[in-house]
Design a protein around this motif. Structure first.
Motif, PDB file in Angstrom:
ATOM      1  N   GLY A 185      36.470  35.460  39.040  1.00 36.35           N
ATOM      2  CA  GLY A 185      37.632  36.342  38.997  1.00 36.35           C
ATOM      3  C   GLY A 185      37.292  37.809  38.948  1.00 36.35           C
ATOM      4  N   ALA A 186      36.092  38.138  38.451  1.00 33.25           N
ATOM      5  CA  ALA A 186      35.688  39.546  38.358  1.00 33.25           C
ATOM      6  C   ALA A 186      35.684  40.231  39.712  1.00 33.25           C
ATOM      7  N   LEU A 187      35.608  39.427  40.768  1.00 29.54           N
ATOM      8  CA  LEU A 187      35.612  39.984  42.115  1.00 29.54           C
ATOM      9  C   LEU A 187      36.857  40.828  42.367  1.00 29.54           C
ATOM     10  N   ALA A 188      38.001  40.415  41.808  1.00 27.59           N
ATOM     11  CA  ALA A 188      39.250  41.147  42.045  1.00 27.59           C
ATOM     12  C   ALA A 188      39.126  42.593  41.599  1.00 27.59           C
ATOM     13  N   LYS A 189      38.579  42.799  40.420  1.00 27.47           N
ATOM     14  CA  LYS A 189      38.423  44.159  39.907  1.00 27.47           C
ATOM     15  C   LYS A 189      37.410  44.937  40.746  1.00 27.47           C
ATOM     16  N   ASN A 235      46.341  40.591  43.140  1.00 19.44           N
ATOM     17  CA  ASN A 235      47.304  40.986  44.170  1.00 19.44           C
ATOM     18  C   ASN A 235      46.834  42.256  44.879  1.00 19.44           C
ATOM     19  N   ASP A 236      46.424  43.253  44.102  1.00 23.79           N
ATOM     20  CA  ASP A 236      46.013  44.524  44.690  1.00 23.79           C
ATOM     21  C   ASP A 236      44.696  44.387  45.444  1.00 23.79           C
ATOM     22  N   ARG A 292      53.743  42.317  51.499  1.00 25.66           N
ATOM     23  CA  ARG A 292      54.144  41.542  50.322  1.00 25.66           C
ATOM     24  C   ARG A 292      53.348  41.987  49.090  1.00 25.66           C
ATOM     25  N   THR A 293      52.065  42.314  49.252  1.00 20.35           N
ATOM     26  CA  THR A 293      51.290  42.793  48.094  1.00 20.35           C
ATOM     27  C   THR A 293      51.889  44.093  47.569  1.00 20.35           C
ATOM     28  N   LYS A 294      52.396  44.921  48.459  1.00 28.34           N
ATOM     29  CA  LYS A 294      52.999  46.186  48.026  1.00 28.34           C
ATOM     30  C   LYS A 294      54.345  45.947  47.359  1.00 28.34           C
ATOM     31  N   ALA A 295      55.087  44.941  47.844  1.00 30.02           N
ATOM     32  CA  ALA A 295      56.360  44.595  47.201  1.00 30.02           C
ATOM     33  C   ALA A 295      56.115  44.062  45.790  1.00 30.02           C
ATOM     34  N   VAL A 296      55.057  43.269  45.629  1.00 29.43           N
ATOM     35  CA  VAL A 296      54.696  42.776  44.300  1.00 29.43           C
ATOM     36  C   VAL A 296      54.376  43.945  43.378  1.00 29.43           C
TER      37      VAL A 296
END
Length: 553
Positions: A101-105, A531-532, A434-438
């Motif tokens: 999960g650290a990949l997201a950051k 998401n980002d 959609r990511t921007k709407a989130v």
């Protein structure tokens, strides 16, 4: 944990095993960097390596013996949950949830640079594409290499290469004289001369030339034609550049063939090749002995009447690229240019280069657009400008960029204009939007905005759809690297569709914004990072394809 971080850890572990005598193999067989790849089956873990199979022969032991040795060491690494030895000796590696999960950051913090890699670092590459004659507007036959050539340059650059995009302007020879004669005939109200260029665009150029040179009709043909030729050429080249700009295609260099003639570069090139021992004289002409390098016949450089051939200009142009420091030269040519491959490689060999390394010739197959209408301006062609007005740059570039260029392609305009998942460009762009709407919904609900101080717990990203999405995001740098290595930017487009699919499934299964009176938790915040991260990778990939990443659709 990023793929690069995992690679560094695994490489160090391998080298430690060698140093401890657990693996005995010649030093040259030990890779300086142990790379991993995503397994096709997600049940086989997060990452896979075939290093045991690679070392087996050099070490003189079965690959599973090496695999078992490395399994114990790899499982001791921080962030690695388990390692499985599969088949003849494959190593399937599963990361702990926090490490995965650290990949997201990491992606969010890398921003626009995520996906960049150093696989081609130090390479200096010239990419020449389109190179259409400046005697008319760009048309359907040019669209594919316009899209693919520009995207190829982008992935090469993203992989660490120094890249120059080049357009070779064929502004010398008889076709330019016919072009000038056609425009001058229009100025005088005369029919198109034999061998000339018809079409309303010639009349438009005539009006432009006449506006700049109102007394042109009073000159003799001999005096007027050079003026018409230059003015019409400049106007048509400006139209080409404007169309390319609207298509999002950039060039670093517009190289004039005429300059090769006027500067004496062709004569100098002939002498250089003569010094290399490959030029000979026969029947009053000057020849290049290209049959020494697999060409089907020797080529004339200078005709018996002392006029240089197109081939002589090609040779001088190649030497110009060599002199400008381009170790590798990539030519993107049309489907009817197969005959150029042998002669261009022969030029490279005659110039003292390695034709298997210093020059690449890529042949693109034909593209058709169902329902496309012939240009009203040019009469017998489908103009690129009309395609842009009809389909839009994004749909056209993405659809041209998502298929291998060496396969024929037929585009379906009605599909490309649909706002449905059957339309690949919509599917990917909608995922980004959609990511921007989130983001907007999360901010409105008080979840906050992702930043360095924003709470993030990678271990919470343990839902199966999160593992799938993280796997797709983690593969992006290697996909970019492979797209550059194999000169196939369509790999990026296809992987974006994989990411978009994984994101849509995650969106349906995992909420970022709490419902009703539910409290905001670290899980919501951590999912906002994911998401980002997805939005960032989609934007980076679309940028490599020259396609926009809309925030609303």
């Amino acid at each position: 944990m990023t793929p690069d971080e995992l690679s560094v850890a695994l490489t160090a572990s391998l080298q430690a095993a060698v140093a401890a005598g657990e693996i005995t193999a010649p030093a040259e067989s030990i890779p300086a960097e142990l790379r991993v790849e995503r397994p096709k089956n997600r049940d086989h873990g997060d990452w896979a390596s075939n290093i045991a199979l690679q070392l087996s022969k050099a070490a003189g032991v079965p690959p599973r013996v090496i695999a078992e040795t490395l399994k114990a060491r790899f499982e001791a690494l921080d962030g690695v949950a388990s390692v499985e030895v599969a088949g003849p000796g494959f190593l399937n590696i599963t990361l702990e949830a926090a490490a995965a999960g650290a990949l997201a950051k990491n992606i969010v913090e890398a921003g626009a640079h995520y996906g960049e890699n150093s696989s081609l670092a130090g390479q200096v590459i010239n990419v020449e594409f389109i190179s259409a004659n400046p005697t008319g507007p760009l048309h359907l036959a040019h669209t594919r290499w316009a899209a693919v050539g520009d995207s190829l340059a982008r992935v090469l650059k993203a992989s660490g290469a120094t890249v120059s995009r080049e357009y070779y302007i064929n502004d010398a020879g008889s076709q330019m004289n016919n072009f000038a004669a056609s425009v001058f005939a229009s100025i005088k109200g005369e029919p198109t001369p034999e061998g000339g260029y018809p079409g309303a665009y010639i009349d438009e150029l005539a009006h432009t030339v006449l506006a700049d040179h109102p007394a042109i009709r009073e000159l003799t043909d001999e005096a007027a034609l050079p003026v018409v030729r230059h003015a019409a050429y400049q106007a048509q080249l400006a139209d080409i550049k404007e169309t390319l700009d609207d298509f999002g295609v950039e060039f670093d260099v517009f190289f004039s063939e005429q300059q090769l003639h006027s500067s004496g570069a062709i004569e100098k090139a002939v002498e250089r090749l003569r010094e290399q021992g490959h030029v000979f004289d026969q029947d009053g002409a000057v020849w290049l002995r290209t049959t020494d390098f697999t060409d089907d016949k020797d080529r004339v450089l200078i005709r018996a009447n002392s006029e240089p051939t197109y081939f002589a200009a090609d040779a001088a142009y190649y030497l110009s690229k060599k002199d400008r420091g381009f170790e590798q030269k990539i030519y993107l040519l049309g489907a009817d240019h197969h005959g150029y491959i042998g002669r261009l490689k022969a030029i490279a060999a005659c110039a003292g280069d390695d034709p298997e390394h210093n020059i690449e010739v890529m042949i693109g197959q034909m593209v058709s657009v169902n329902g496309a209408r012939l240009s009203k301006r040019a009469g017998n062609i489908v103009e690129l400008r009309d395609l842009l007005d009809w389909l839009g740059a994004d749909a056209l570039r993405y659809s041209l960029g998502r298929s291998p260029a060496n396969s024929p392609l037929s585009l379906e305009p009605e599909q490309l204009k649909k706002a449905t998942n059957d339309n690949p460009v919509f599917y990917v762009q909608y995922a980004h939007a959609r990511t921007k709407a989130v983001d907007r919904n999360a901010a409105a609900a008080g979840v906050g905005e992702v930043s360095a101080e924003f709470p993030f717990d990678a271990s919470l990203l343990e839902h199966p759809t999160e593992s799938e999405l993280l796997a797709a995001l983690g593969s992006f740098p290697s996909v970019v690297s492979e797209a550059a290595k194999f000169r196939e930017p369509h790999r990026v487009a296809r992987h974006l569709e994989v990411i978009a699919g994984a994101y849509h499934r995650w969106y349906d299964a995992c909420r970022v914004t709490p419902q009703g009176e539910e409290p905001i938790t670290d899980l919501n915040r951590s999912r906002l990072w994911l998401n980002d991260a997805t939005g960032q990778v989609l934007a980076n990939g679309l940028e490599l394809l020259g396609v926009s990443a809309p925030e609303r659709m």
